[in-house]
Design a protein around this motif. Structure first.
Motif, PDB file in Angstrom:
ATOM      1  N   MET A 137      11.053   5.359  69.475  1.00 35.48           N
ATOM      2  CA  MET A 137      10.923   6.381  70.468  1.00 35.48           C
ATOM      3  C   MET A 137      11.561   7.766  69.845  1.00 35.48           C
ATOM      4  O   MET A 137      10.893   8.840  70.138  1.00 35.48           O
ATOM      5  CB  MET A 137      11.215   6.035  71.712  1.00 35.48           C
ATOM      6  N   ILE A 138      12.840   7.585  69.434  1.00 40.38           N
ATOM      7  CA  ILE A 138      13.658   8.767  69.174  1.00 40.38           C
ATOM      8  C   ILE A 138      13.319   9.704  68.073  1.00 40.38           C
ATOM      9  O   ILE A 138      12.758  10.702  68.083  1.00 40.38           O
ATOM     10  CB  ILE A 138      15.218   8.386  68.986  1.00 40.38           C
ATOM     11  N   PRO A 139      12.687   9.124  66.896  1.00 34.99           N
ATOM     12  CA  PRO A 139      12.271   9.991  65.917  1.00 34.99           C
ATOM     13  C   PRO A 139      10.886  10.592  66.200  1.00 34.99           C
ATOM     14  O   PRO A 139      10.735  11.591  65.526  1.00 34.99           O
ATOM     15  CB  PRO A 139      12.015   8.806  64.673  1.00 34.99           C
ATOM     16  N   ALA A 140      10.035   9.987  66.966  1.00 29.96           N
ATOM     17  CA  ALA A 140       8.921  10.568  67.282  1.00 29.96           C
ATOM     18  C   ALA A 140       9.027  11.737  68.221  1.00 29.96           C
ATOM     19  O   ALA A 140       8.330  12.858  68.162  1.00 29.96           O
ATOM     20  CB  ALA A 140       7.923   9.439  68.118  1.00 29.96           C
ATOM     21  N   SER A 141       9.906  11.521  69.225  1.00 30.10           N
ATOM     22  CA  SER A 141      10.060  12.791  69.879  1.00 30.10           C
ATOM     23  C   SER A 141      11.021  13.884  69.322  1.00 30.10           C
ATOM     24  O   SER A 141      10.622  14.980  69.409  1.00 30.10           O
ATOM     25  CB  SER A 141      11.157  12.420  71.140  1.00 30.10           C
ATOM     26  N   GLN A 142      11.791  13.554  68.171  1.00 31.94           N
ATOM     27  CA  GLN A 142      12.467  14.664  67.259  1.00 31.94           C
ATOM     28  C   GLN A 142      11.296  15.172  66.414  1.00 31.94           C
ATOM     29  O   GLN A 142      11.297  16.498  66.407  1.00 31.94           O
ATOM     30  CB  GLN A 142      13.511  13.949  66.486  1.00 31.94           C
ATOM     31  N   LEU A 143      10.210  14.743  66.038  1.00 31.62           N
ATOM     32  CA  LEU A 143       9.213  15.086  65.431  1.00 31.62           C
ATOM     33  C   LEU A 143       8.443  16.045  66.025  1.00 31.62           C
ATOM     34  O   LEU A 143       8.065  17.199  65.409  1.00 31.62           O
ATOM     35  CB  LEU A 143       8.493  13.913  64.792  1.00 31.62           C
ATOM     36  N   VAL A 144       8.045  15.685  67.024  1.00 33.96           N
ATOM     37  CA  VAL A 144       7.316  16.714  68.192  1.00 33.96           C
ATOM     38  C   VAL A 144       8.109  17.969  68.349  1.00 33.96           C
ATOM     39  O   VAL A 144       7.580  19.126  68.513  1.00 33.96           O
ATOM     40  CB  VAL A 144       6.958  15.868  69.565  1.00 33.96           C
ATOM     41  N   PHE A 145       9.550  17.823  68.482  1.00 31.72           N
ATOM     42  CA  PHE A 145      10.380  18.903  68.912  1.00 31.72           C
ATOM     43  C   PHE A 145      10.396  19.859  67.552  1.00 31.72           C
ATOM     44  O   PHE A 145      10.253  21.157  67.860  1.00 31.72           O
ATOM     45  CB  PHE A 145      11.770  18.335  69.281  1.00 31.72           C
ATOM     46  N   PHE A 146      10.620  19.365  66.647  1.00 32.09           N
ATOM     47  CA  PHE A 146      10.678  20.325  65.334  1.00 32.09           C
ATOM     48  C   PHE A 146       9.314  20.678  65.136  1.00 32.09           C
ATOM     49  O   PHE A 146       9.287  22.068  64.404  1.00 32.09           O
ATOM     50  CB  PHE A 146      11.077  19.129  64.025  1.00 32.09           C
ATOM     51  N   THR A 147       8.408  20.101  65.313  1.00 28.46           N
ATOM     52  CA  THR A 147       6.943  20.711  64.980  1.00 28.46           C
ATOM     53  C   THR A 147       6.758  21.970  66.088  1.00 28.46           C
ATOM     54  O   THR A 147       6.009  23.026  65.616  1.00 28.46           O
ATOM     55  CB  THR A 147       6.015  19.783  65.340  1.00 28.46           C
ATOM     56  N   CYS A 148       7.338  21.987  67.199  1.00 30.33           N
ATOM     57  CA  CYS A 148       7.248  22.875  68.133  1.00 30.33           C
ATOM     58  C   CYS A 148       8.047  24.258  67.573  1.00 30.33           C
ATOM     59  O   CYS A 148       7.575  25.460  67.722  1.00 30.33           O
ATOM     60  CB  CYS A 148       7.471  22.514  69.689  1.00 30.33           C
ATOM     61  N   ILE A 149       9.083  23.781  67.269  1.00 30.61           N
ATOM     62  CA  ILE A 149      10.173  24.920  66.732  1.00 30.61           C
ATOM     63  C   ILE A 149       9.480  25.595  65.597  1.00 30.61           C
ATOM     64  O   ILE A 149       9.331  26.798  65.256  1.00 30.61           O
ATOM     65  CB  ILE A 149      11.344  24.400  66.332  1.00 30.61           C
ATOM     66  N   TRP A 150       8.685  24.771  64.604  1.00 29.49           N
ATOM     67  CA  TRP A 150       8.005  25.479  63.423  1.00 29.49           C
ATOM     68  C   TRP A 150       6.997  26.268  63.773  1.00 29.49           C
ATOM     69  O   TRP A 150       6.695  27.401  63.216  1.00 29.49           O
ATOM     70  CB  TRP A 150       7.678  24.343  62.523  1.00 29.49           C
TER      71      TRP A 150
END
Length: 470
Positions: free
Chosen positions: A1-14
């Motif tokens: 779950m943690i890696p997926a949430s981080q992926l979404v977070f970095f995508t929004c920042i990008w």
């Protein structure tokens, strides 16, 4: 779950960073920007398509840019400061509408075409085709300021639009055509009217540019003036159309080039022969009839003379009303006044005959106590009142013979019934024989000479008149 949430977070920042970069202009290619940047691209294509479909908005921009209208000042002539601009002219005459002798002018409709070169209007063209414009471009470029000398009225036809055409070639050559109606003066000479020939001309000249700035010339020489084959006038025959050129000098502005449209008009004579000359001849011949009427027929001869004089006055006034009030004598005036003189002389001729006859009879009566001639006093008086011939032997009573001697009356009684019935026998003779006898026996010597002299002199006058003026 943690890696997926981080992926979404970095995508929004990008995504946020990329949007800011597009707004700041760091990324210049449109496909690298955010998806919202695609909407302006679609709108520009639609706007471009609409502009291509609406040619009325694009066309003024195109010809102004192609002819460099905004890049030059057309308030001055082409080649200002150099040699004069040559402007060629040719004319197509459509009609000569009217010619007025009273106003001394003529009205003409024609196509006026100007040719010159203005390098400021040159444009590149792969097909080497010219562009044609209407009157709306005339106000934006330089055109020659041609005007008509001695013109009274003129206008450019504007039905259904102004009849103006402008054609520009890629090398800067310009054709400017306009349809004009002009009323101009024609200095006419009526000394030979109606056997006259009039020379009229329409003069073209630049109003502002003298010979140092503009040179007018006929584009194709003598062939620059063309006319319609169906041009015709009611009273004139067009003998010649010609083009010429010259100069005009003004003390305040200098020399100017001037072009001339010359045409020669010869008047049709047949109308005036029927309306003027022939009636005048008839009146003169009618006045000669009085020479063949008995000198005692006062009402007949006086009424004939008065009628012819009044008719000639009517003819003279009718001709004068249709002509300008000139200070010289016209050919028709010579003919009508001489004809009126002949009519007037015929009236004076009878006045002289009547006076001389009366004087002669008075002298004869004083000497012999008898009236000379074939008439008695009563017969002469009756003829003077009613204009009819009266037989003295039947229309008078016994008292009319008191002037004769007694011996004459005795001789008449001795002749018997044959002499008594002789007046009745005479009355049975033909009327033509009696009229001929009366005319031959009772006419005055002036009447005899007038019957021959008047026609001979009038015929001689006609021979001289027509030989001089025709």
């Amino acid at each position: 779950m943690i890696p997926a949430s981080q992926l979404v977070f970095f995508t929004c920042i990008w995504i946020t960073l990329m949007s800011n970069a597009c707004a700041a202009g760091e990324i210049k290619k449109p496909h690298q920007c955010c998806f919202s940047s695609v909407k302006p691209t679609r709108y520009s294509k639609q706007e471009t398509r609409m502009r291509k479909d609406d040619s009325t908005k694009v066309w003024p921009l195109k010809y102004k840019q192609l002819l460099h209208i905004e890049d030059h000042s057309f308030a001055v002539r082409p080649g200002f400061g150099g040699s004069p601009v040559p402007v060629g002219i040719d004319v197509q005459v459509e009609s000569i509408d009217s010619i007025s002798e009273v106003n001394m002018d003529f009205t003409m409709t024609f196509y006026l075409r100007h040719y010159w070169k203005d390098e400021r209007l040159a444009f590149p063209s792969k097909t080497n085709k010219s562009m044609t414009f209407d009157h709306r471009l005339i106000e934006k470029i330089w055109v020659p300021d041609i005007f008509f000398v001695h013109s009274k009225r003129s206008f450019i036809h504007d039905t259904t639009v102004e009849n103006i055409m402008l054609r520009v070639h890629p090398d800067g050559n310009v054709l400017f055509s306009v349809r004009i109606t002009v009323s101009a003066m024609c200095f006419m000479d009526f000394s030979r009217f109606p056997l006259d020939t009039q020379n009229c001309s329409l003069e073209l000249e630049s109003y502002a540019y003298n010979e140092e700035d503009l040179m007018l010339y006929w584009k194709h020489g003598n062939k620059s003036l063309n006319t319609d084959e169906h041009i015709s006038l009611s009273q004139f025959f067009i003998e010649e159309f010609s083009a010429s050129s010259g100069f005009a000098f003004y003390s305040s502005t200098g020399w100017y080039h001037r072009l001339f449209i010359n045409f020669v008009l010869r008047r049709h004579i047949f109308f005036f022969v029927l309306q003027t000359y022939f009636p005048a001849v008839l009146m003169v011949m009618l006045s000669w009839v009085s020479f063949w009427i008995d000198q005692r027929a006062v009402p007949a001869r006086v009424s004939s003379g008065i009628t012819t004089v009044l008719t000639m006055s009517t003819i003279l006034s009718g001709v004068s009303a249709s002509m300008p009030q000139v200070s010289y004598v016209k050919a028709v005036d010579v003919y009508l006044w001489v004809s009126s003189l002949f009519v007037f002389l015929s009236v004076l001729e009878y006045a002289a005959v009547n006076y001389l006859t009366t004087v002669k009879e008075r002298k004869q009566f004083k000497k012999t106590g008898k009236i000379s001639g074939m008439y008695s006093i009563d017969a002469a008086q009756a003829m003077a009142f009613d204009g009819c011939y009266h037989d003295s032997t039947t229309d008078t009573d016994q008292t009319s013979f008191s002037l004769h001697s007694e011996e004459d009356s005795m001789q008449e009684r001795c002749t018997g019934n044959l002499s008594t019935d002789s007046p009745r026998i005479k009355r049975r003779k033909s009327l033509g024989g009696q009229v001929g006898r009366i005319i031959l026996e009772s006419n005055h010597v002036i009447d005899t000479y007038s019957r021959i002299l008047f026609p001979i002199v009038y015929i001689t006058f006609n021979l001289f008149y027509w030989s001089i003026y025709v």
